[in-house]
Enzyme design. Structure first.
Site, PDB file in Angstrom:
ATOM      1  N   ASP A 185      13.922  -3.011  -0.827  1.00  0.00           N
ATOM      2  CA  ASP A 185      13.094  -3.818   0.078  1.00  0.00           C
ATOM      3  C   ASP A 185      12.879  -3.085   1.405  1.00  0.00           C
ATOM      4  O   ASP A 185      13.741  -2.323   1.837  1.00  0.00           O
ATOM      5  CB  ASP A 185      13.792  -5.173   0.310  1.00  0.00           C
ATOM      6  CG  ASP A 185      12.837  -6.193   0.905  1.00  0.00           C
ATOM      7  OD1 ASP A 185      11.606  -5.977   0.851  1.00  0.00           O
ATOM      8  OD2 ASP A 185      13.316  -7.215   1.430  1.00  0.00           O
TER       9      ASP A 185
ATOM     10  N   HIS B  95       5.100   2.186   0.368  1.00  0.00           N
ATOM     11  CA  HIS B  95       5.484   2.265  -1.049  1.00  0.00           C
ATOM     12  C   HIS B  95       5.551   3.733  -1.495  1.00  0.00           C
ATOM     13  O   HIS B  95       6.454   4.126  -2.232  1.00  0.00           O
ATOM     14  CB  HIS B  95       4.497   1.478  -1.921  1.00  0.00           C
ATOM     15  CG  HIS B  95       4.481   0.007  -1.617  1.00  0.00           C
ATOM     16  ND1 HIS B  95       5.633  -0.737  -1.491  1.00  0.00           N
ATOM     17  CD2 HIS B  95       3.458  -0.870  -1.409  1.00  0.00           C
ATOM     18  CE1 HIS B  95       5.322  -1.999  -1.219  1.00  0.00           C
ATOM     19  NE2 HIS B  95       4.010  -2.095  -1.150  1.00  0.00           N
TER      20      HIS B  95
ATOM     21  N   LEU C  13      22.102   9.667 -17.218  1.00  0.00           N
ATOM     22  CA  LEU C  13      21.830   8.411 -16.506  1.00  0.00           C
ATOM     23  C   LEU C  13      20.777   7.579 -17.233  1.00  0.00           C
ATOM     24  O   LEU C  13      19.738   8.101 -17.645  1.00  0.00           O
ATOM     25  CB  LEU C  13      21.318   8.728 -15.089  1.00  0.00           C
ATOM     26  CG  LEU C  13      20.841   7.516 -14.278  1.00  0.00           C
ATOM     27  CD1 LEU C  13      22.014   6.687 -13.779  1.00  0.00           C
ATOM     28  CD2 LEU C  13      19.982   7.952 -13.092  1.00  0.00           C
TER      29      LEU C  13
HETATM   30  C1  FPP Z   1       9.539  -4.177  -1.489  1.00  0.00           C
HETATM   31  O1  FPP Z   1       9.144  -3.835  -0.183  1.00  0.00           O
HETATM   32  C2  FPP Z   1       9.125  -3.144  -2.420  1.00  0.00           C
HETATM   33  C3  FPP Z   1       8.287  -3.340  -3.473  1.00  0.00           C
HETATM   34  C4  FPP Z   1       7.685  -4.635  -3.792  1.00  0.00           C
HETATM   35  C5  FPP Z   1       7.871  -2.215  -4.331  1.00  0.00           C
HETATM   36  C6  FPP Z   1       8.915  -1.194  -4.601  1.00  0.00           C
HETATM   37  C7  FPP Z   1       8.308  -0.108  -5.385  1.00  0.00           C
HETATM   38  C8  FPP Z   1       8.516   1.204  -5.181  1.00  0.00           C
HETATM   39  C9  FPP Z   1       9.448   1.759  -4.171  1.00  0.00           C
HETATM   40  C10 FPP Z   1       7.831   2.178  -6.078  1.00  0.00           C
HETATM   41  C11 FPP Z   1       8.650   2.317  -7.311  1.00  0.00           C
HETATM   42  C12 FPP Z   1       8.118   3.323  -8.209  1.00  0.00           C
HETATM   43  C13 FPP Z   1       8.730   3.673  -9.357  1.00  0.00           C
HETATM   44  C14 FPP Z   1       8.100   4.650 -10.243  1.00  0.00           C
HETATM   45  C15 FPP Z   1      10.010   3.078  -9.763  1.00  0.00           C
HETATM   46  P1  FPP Z   1       8.150  -4.805   0.592  1.00  0.00           P
HETATM   47  O2  FPP Z   1       6.770  -4.345   0.354  1.00  0.00           O
HETATM   48  O3  FPP Z   1       8.425  -6.227   0.229  1.00  0.00           O
HETATM   49  O4  FPP Z   1       8.586  -4.524   2.080  1.00  0.00           O
HETATM   50  P2  FPP Z   1       8.537  -5.551   3.313  1.00  0.00           P
HETATM   51  O5  FPP Z   1       9.530  -6.648   2.981  1.00  0.00           O
HETATM   52  O6  FPP Z   1       8.992  -4.709   4.452  1.00  0.00           O
HETATM   53  O7  FPP Z   1       7.129  -6.039   3.434  1.00  0.00           O
END
Ligand code: FPP
Length: 253
Positions: free
Chosen positions: A24, A41, A135
């Protein structure tokens, strides 16, 4: 399991066998750096790569990442599209190196809901790493725990209706074996980055005895040092599984 890195003071047996992470804080990271959310992201993918590599080098058997929840479908269309693109591209790009590092890609969630191109890319990654036995990287996509449990209940109900299961014989294993995580040991450690302290519909059944670790660090800033801090705190906790401290100490002798 091939161990390539030892952290001083943390012998391999003190490490969790399964780490699950709620990644997050990408959006807030982007805002802090005056960028669009999608850039957060993209930077989050760097952390995915680093932490996967580090977990693999440490000899951790399972890493489960909450990459896209069922609830995330409700985000603005452009953000969902950008995330889908990013996930599809990342898997295609990273799969060869994951294979080199003996990392096995496994998908958990309602994968049929993802765009077809993304499904194809994911399947390519799964196929390429199918023979890897290092893994186990579990990517949760279009996943939510209540969806998973509902699906398992439907499967059990169908088996009961077909006379394959006697309701009196239903055990915890009957349920575990119908979850997306069937065959994967429960997480020992659940990490959530980004400062919130909630579970957000993630692995509700499986984390019954997991140690919970919350950090304010935003996911794109979560690096090897931050992961080591979580592992160190885990190693110093006493897991009692409902028993007393004395009982645990005598079991460890
Ligand atoms: C939450 O942060 C994050 C997500 C909803 C997406 C996480 C995805 C990735 C890191 C990419 C993953 C890729 C692969 C290939 C596994 P948020 O957007 O809710 O952050 P905020 O709470 O600060 O708004």
């Amino acid at each position: 399991m091939n161990i390539k890195i030892h952290i001083p003071g943390l012998p391999p047996e003190s490490l969790p066998k399964h780490v699950a992470i709620i990644m997050d804080g990408n959006g807030r990271w982007a805002r802090k750096h005056l960028m669009q959310r999608t850039m957060g992201h993209s930077r989050g993918v760097n952390s995915v790569n680093r932490i996967t590599r580090f977990a693999s080098d440490l000899g951790i058997a399972n890493l489960t990442l909450y990459a896209f929840s069922t609830e995330n479908w409700n985000r603005p269309r452009e953000e969902v599209d950008a995330l889908m693109c990013l996930i599809g591209e990342t898997i295609l790009r990273e799969a060869p190196e994951l294979k080199e590092n003996n990392v096995h890609i496994n998908l958990l969630g309602d994968i049929d809901r993802l765009p077809e191109q993304v499904q194809r890319n994911l399947q390519e990654g799964v196929d390429l790493t199918a023979s890897c036995d290092g893994l186990n990287l579990n990517l949760c996509l279009s996943y939510s725990s209540r969806w998973e449990i509902t699906d398992a209940v439907k499967a059990i109900a169908a088996d009961v209706a077909a006379g394959k299961i006697d309701p009196a014989q239903i055990t915890e294993d009957t349920i575990s074996s119908r979850l997306q995580t069937a065959g994967i040991p429960d997480p020992d450690l659940l990490i959530r980055t980004g400062g919130e302290q909630r579970i957000s519909n993630f692995l509700l059944w499986q984390i019954a005895y997991a140690e919970l670790y919350f950090t304010d660090i935003l996911w794109p800033d979560f690096d090897e040092e931050a992961f080591t801090q979580a592992l160190t705190q885990y190693a110093n906790r006493e897991r009692r599984f409902g028993m007393t401290s004395d009982q645990i100490q005598s079991l460890l002798k």
